[in-house]
Enzyme design. Structure first.
Site, PDB file in Angstrom:
ATOM      1  N   LYS A  67      31.838  55.570  28.899  1.00 24.52           N
ATOM      2  CA  LYS A  67      31.929  55.508  30.364  1.00 24.52           C
ATOM      3  C   LYS A  67      32.862  54.380  30.770  1.00 24.52           C
ATOM      4  CE  LYS A  67      30.502  56.772  34.528  1.00 24.52           C
ATOM      5  NZ  LYS A  67      31.920  56.909  34.970  1.00 24.52           N
ATOM      6  N   LYS A  91      28.907  45.842  29.195  1.00 26.12           N
ATOM      7  CA  LYS A  91      28.467  45.881  30.602  1.00 26.12           C
ATOM      8  C   LYS A  91      27.348  46.907  30.815  1.00 26.12           C
ATOM      9  CE  LYS A  91      31.953  45.891  33.385  1.00 26.12           C
ATOM     10  NZ  LYS A  91      33.123  46.305  34.199  1.00 26.12           N
ATOM     11  N   LYS A 103      37.615  53.283  28.400  1.00 29.32           N
ATOM     12  CA  LYS A 103      38.546  52.908  29.477  1.00 29.32           C
ATOM     13  C   LYS A 103      39.908  53.515  29.167  1.00 29.32           C
ATOM     14  CE  LYS A 103      38.592  49.980  33.130  1.00 29.32           C
ATOM     15  NZ  LYS A 103      37.517  49.296  33.863  1.00 29.32           N
ATOM     16  N   THR A 186      30.965  48.407  43.837  1.00 29.92           N
ATOM     17  CA  THR A 186      31.305  47.224  43.028  1.00 29.92           C
ATOM     18  C   THR A 186      31.283  45.971  43.903  1.00 29.92           C
ATOM     19  OG1 THR A 186      32.698  48.676  41.696  1.00 29.92           O
ATOM     20  CG2 THR A 186      32.924  46.315  41.329  1.00 29.92           C
ATOM     21  N   ASN A 218      39.920  47.837  46.534  1.00 32.50           N
ATOM     22  CA  ASN A 218      38.559  48.365  46.642  1.00 32.50           C
ATOM     23  C   ASN A 218      37.526  47.247  46.456  1.00 32.50           C
ATOM     24  OD1 ASN A 218      36.083  49.257  44.898  1.00 32.50           O
ATOM     25  ND2 ASN A 218      36.561  51.006  46.199  1.00 32.50           N
ATOM     26  N   SER A 346      27.983  54.729  39.548  1.00 33.05           N
ATOM     27  CA  SER A 346      28.537  55.885  38.823  1.00 33.05           C
ATOM     28  C   SER A 346      27.428  56.590  38.038  1.00 33.05           C
ATOM     29  CB  SER A 346      29.625  55.434  37.852  1.00 33.05           C
ATOM     30  OG  SER A 346      30.861  55.291  38.512  1.00 33.05           O
TER      31      SER A 346
HETATM   32  N1  LIG Z   1      36.971  49.946  41.213  1.00 33.24           N
HETATM   33  C1  LIG Z   1      35.833  49.627  40.593  1.00 33.24           C
HETATM   34  O1  LIG Z   1      34.780  50.251  40.823  1.00 33.24           O
HETATM   35  C2  LIG Z   1      35.781  48.494  39.632  1.00 33.24           C
HETATM   36  C3  LIG Z   1      36.840  47.619  39.474  1.00 33.24           C
HETATM   37  N2  LIG Z   1      36.694  46.506  38.675  1.00 33.24           N
HETATM   38  C4  LIG Z   1      37.776  45.557  38.520  1.00 33.24           C
HETATM   39  O2  LIG Z   1      38.084  44.957  39.778  1.00 33.24           O
HETATM   40  C5  LIG Z   1      39.468  44.602  39.828  1.00 33.24           C
HETATM   41  C6  LIG Z   1      40.108  45.214  41.067  1.00 33.24           C
HETATM   42  O3  LIG Z   1      39.972  46.643  40.999  1.00 33.24           O
HETATM   43  P1  LIG Z   1      40.099  47.566  42.286  1.00 33.24           P
HETATM   44  O4  LIG Z   1      39.710  46.807  43.488  1.00 33.24           O
HETATM   45  O5  LIG Z   1      39.437  48.842  41.958  1.00 33.24           O
HETATM   46  O6  LIG Z   1      41.664  47.838  42.298  1.00 33.24           O
HETATM   47  P2  LIG Z   1      42.597  48.175  43.556  1.00 33.24           P
HETATM   48  O7  LIG Z   1      43.795  48.830  42.990  1.00 33.24           O
HETATM   49  O8  LIG Z   1      41.827  48.871  44.617  1.00 33.24           O
HETATM   50  O9  LIG Z   1      42.971  46.721  44.130  1.00 33.24           O
HETATM   51  C7  LIG Z   1      43.623  45.757  43.366  1.00 33.24           C
HETATM   52  C8  LIG Z   1      43.951  44.599  44.282  1.00 33.24           C
HETATM   53  O10 LIG Z   1      44.515  43.538  43.528  1.00 33.24           O
HETATM   54  C9  LIG Z   1      45.692  43.092  44.199  1.00 33.24           C
HETATM   55  N3  LIG Z   1      46.602  42.434  43.287  1.00 33.24           N
HETATM   56  C10 LIG Z   1      47.378  42.968  42.313  1.00 33.24           C
HETATM   57  N4  LIG Z   1      48.085  42.002  41.717  1.00 33.24           N
HETATM   58  C11 LIG Z   1      47.761  40.841  42.328  1.00 33.24           C
HETATM   59  C12 LIG Z   1      48.168  39.493  42.177  1.00 33.24           C
HETATM   60  N5  LIG Z   1      49.045  39.132  41.246  1.00 33.24           N
HETATM   61  N6  LIG Z   1      47.618  38.563  42.998  1.00 33.24           N
HETATM   62  C13 LIG Z   1      46.713  38.910  43.936  1.00 33.24           C
HETATM   63  N7  LIG Z   1      46.294  40.160  44.125  1.00 33.24           N
HETATM   64  C14 LIG Z   1      46.807  41.112  43.326  1.00 33.24           C
HETATM   65  C15 LIG Z   1      46.262  44.363  44.788  1.00 33.24           C
HETATM   66  O11 LIG Z   1      47.227  44.042  45.760  1.00 33.24           O
HETATM   67  P3  LIG Z   1      48.307  45.153  46.222  1.00 33.24           P
HETATM   68  O12 LIG Z   1      47.509  46.219  46.933  1.00 33.24           O
HETATM   69  O13 LIG Z   1      49.187  44.374  47.127  1.00 33.24           O
HETATM   70  O14 LIG Z   1      48.960  45.662  44.968  1.00 33.24           O
HETATM   71  C16 LIG Z   1      44.982  44.940  45.366  1.00 33.24           C
HETATM   72  O15 LIG Z   1      44.640  44.271  46.556  1.00 33.24           O
HETATM   73  C17 LIG Z   1      40.067  45.077  38.489  1.00 33.24           C
HETATM   74  O16 LIG Z   1      40.039  44.016  37.573  1.00 33.24           O
HETATM   75  C18 LIG Z   1      39.087  46.171  38.055  1.00 33.24           C
HETATM   76  O17 LIG Z   1      39.101  46.395  36.661  1.00 33.24           O
HETATM   77  C19 LIG Z   1      35.520  46.240  38.032  1.00 33.24           C
HETATM   78  C20 LIG Z   1      34.458  47.073  38.140  1.00 33.24           C
HETATM   79  C21 LIG Z   1      34.523  48.311  38.878  1.00 33.24           C
HETATM   80  O1  LIG Z   2      32.250  53.431  37.361  1.00 37.07           O
HETATM   81  C1  LIG Z   2      32.608  53.478  36.208  1.00 37.07           C
HETATM   82  O2  LIG Z   2      32.271  54.326  35.404  1.00 37.07           O
HETATM   83  C2  LIG Z   2      33.586  52.474  35.617  1.00 37.07           C
HETATM   84  C3  LIG Z   2      33.773  51.228  36.378  1.00 37.07           C
HETATM   85  C4  LIG Z   2      34.736  50.366  35.622  1.00 37.07           C
HETATM   86  O3  LIG Z   2      35.774  50.809  35.177  1.00 37.07           O
HETATM   87  C5  LIG Z   2      34.382  48.980  35.371  1.00 37.07           C
HETATM   88  O4  LIG Z   2      33.228  48.602  35.553  1.00 37.07           O
HETATM   89  O5  LIG Z   2      35.266  48.212  34.964  1.00 37.07           O
END
Ligand SMILES: NC(=O)C1=CN([C@@H]2O[C@H](COP(=O)(O)OP(=O)(O)OC[C@H]3O[C@@H](n4cnc5c(N)ncnc54)[C@H](OP(=O)(O)O)[C@@H]3O)[C@@H](O)[C@H]2O)C=CC1
Ligand SMILES: O=C(O)CCC(=O)C(=O)O
Length: 411
Positions: A67, A91, A103, A186, A218, A346
């Site tokens: 997952k 996790k 992943k 998240t 997100n 999820s």
């Molecule tokens: N989505 C999920 O459910 C989960 C996500 N995560 C982790 O959370 C983190 C963010 O994921 P998510 O929110 O889904 O991704 P998104 O693509 O929705 O958002 C990523 C964000 O990071 C910003 N960003 C990229 N590069 C930089 C930088 N150098 N400095 C500052 N900001 C930056 C982007 O800006 P811009 O839009 O301007 O590119 C955007 O605002 C990742 O590490 C992901 O693995 C963990 C668990 C679950």
């Molecule tokens: O919702 C999921 O299955 C995965 C979320 C994820 O990629 C993470 O926790 O980093």
């Protein structure tokens, strides 16, 4: 060369040493079970051929199907996918849901592609991996650069080969078998974990604390919103273009509207423009990296002025920075504990798909919050008893559960 997987394995080895695992068991737990690397060739809008490479790493499935998310970003490669897949294994075990870890993603820049090109990449990638994913095998979800629409395209493409199985992916649109509360899960979880950490370890409420959030996608935007709703003062947020700050607290709902309209936070009239470096070294109670991995090196760690770091992003802290934070007494609430809210919901989406039954948002949040409350308490307790960092304690807990499942099942 193999920096991210090496860093994850460094944390794994610290915990494995405490558990006294044999060398063979360490190799068994560390090594991914399967790695796919596929060509994703599409026709671009210009009529030219676009060549992309996609990955899916299936790290461990001792506790249930693989997952984890799919990332569309120019940094995607096998090293990053391996590291993120391994983190998913630990996790899902830390929060005790019946999944393993996987992943993947596609090396591409969604910001420079049209929506139609992203759809063609997604469908081609699904054609390349459809035999290796499935509701009982491996269940992708959104991560950086992907969203509910991308999950809907995967489910649709998968159904052309295997029939209608919405449980093949999670994070789908609510109108198409998605779960209520998954999009914000998240960020909601990061806020609840922050609240529980402050309550149990610091005897402090969230109300009135100052927070800075790096990343406003997100995870970052929902984290900022939920913490602001709990009474925190969010004094700085950023995206890839820069940061905005306001010492009196940013109006997060207004900032969300601004970011949706302008696709960047800089220029928001309710704050002053600043750099990401400024945000990361601002004096705050809680600093929340919520963007990409590899943010904190030893030099930056020495300059951070936060009471605690809550890792909403995966792998934001290199091991040498982790040591600096420990020496400086800055608590780090690790990714595998802090950002598990997404995969927890999820899991609920997968359960709802298998049950053909929709849960209310109240049920989703009650079940989600219970898992965060229990896992934060368990990790804090283990850290206290063993005299180790929260990261090592979380790895110990995760590795124990996966190792036990492997031993019980037999190889
Ligand atoms: N989505 C999920 O459910 C989960 C996500 N995560 C982790 O959370 C983190 C963010 O994921 P998510 O929110 O889904 O991704 P998104 O693509 O929705 O958002 C990523 C964000 O990071 C910003 N960003 C990229 N590069 C930089 C930088 N150098 N400095 C500052 N900001 C930056 C982007 O800006 P811009 O839009 O301007 O590119 C955007 O605002 C990742 O590490 C992901 O693995 C963990 C668990 C679950
Ligand atoms: O919702 C999921 O299955 C995965 C979320 C994820 O990629 C993470 O926790 O980093």
């Amino acid at each position: 060369m193999h920096a991210f997987f090496e860093a994850t394995n460094h944390y794994f080895q610290q915990a494995a040493a405490i558990l006294g695992l044999s060398d063979n068991m360490r190799v068994l737990l560390e090594t991914p079970e399967r790695e796919l690397r596929v060509e994703v060739a599409i026709e671009l809008d210009s009529g030219q051929i676009g060549n992309f490479i996609g990955y899916r790493v299936q790290h461990d499935n001792a506790r249930g199907p693989f997952k984890g998310g799919l990332r569309y970003h120019p940094t995607v490669d096998e090293d990053e996918a391996r590291s993120l897949a391994s983190l998913m294994t630990w996790k899902t075990a830390v929060v005790d849901i019946p999944f393993g870890g996987g992943k993947g993603g596609v090396n591409c820049d969604p910001n420079s592609l049209s929506r139609a090109e992203v759809e063609r990449i997604t469908r081609r990638f699904t054609q390349q991996i459809h035999d290796f994913i499935g509701p009982d095998k491996d269940i992708p979800a959104p991560d950086v650069g992907t969203d509910a629409q991308v999950m809907a395209w995967i489910a649709n493409e998968y159904s052309k080969f295997h029939g209608h199985h919405p449980a093949v992916v999670t994070g789908k649109p609510v109108e198409l078998h998605g779960s209520l509360g998954r999009e914000s899960a998240t960020g909601h979880g990061v806020a609840v974990v922050t609240r529980e950490y402050l309550r149990l370890a610091r005897d402090r409420p969230v109300d009135g604390i100052t927070v800075a959030v790096q990343g406003f996608g997100n995870v970052g935007s929902f984290t900022a919103r939920e913490l602001a709703d709990m009474g925190a003062k969010v004094v700085a947020v950023s995206d890839a273009y820069g940061a905005v700050c306001n010492p009196d607290g940013l109006d997060i709902p207004a900032l969300q509207q601004h970011a949706a309209a302008h696709r960047k936070v800089v220029g928001f009239p309710g704050g002053q423009a600043a750099t990401n470096e400024h945000l990361l070294t601002t004096e705050v109670d809680v600093l929340i990296p919520a963007a990409l991995g590899g943010v904190f090196d030893a030099k930056l760690a020495a300059e951070v002025r936060a009471g605690a770091i809550v890792e909403a992003a995966n792998s934001p802290t290199w091991p040498e920075a982790d040591e600096v934070f420990q020496r400086r007494g800055i608590a780090v609430i690790p990714d595998i504990l802090a950002n598990a809210g997404g995969v927890i919901v999820s899991y609920f989406e997968w359960v709802q798909n298998l049950q053909h039954f929709r849960w209310s948002i109240e049920q989703v949040r009650a079940e989600q919050d219970r898992r965060h409350v229990e896992s934060v308490a368990a990790v804090l307790d283990l850290a206290r008893r063993q005299g180790v960092s929260l990261r090592t304690a979380a790895f110990v807990l995760g590795i124990q559960r996966v190792g036990r499942a492997k031993v019980l099942a037999g190889i």
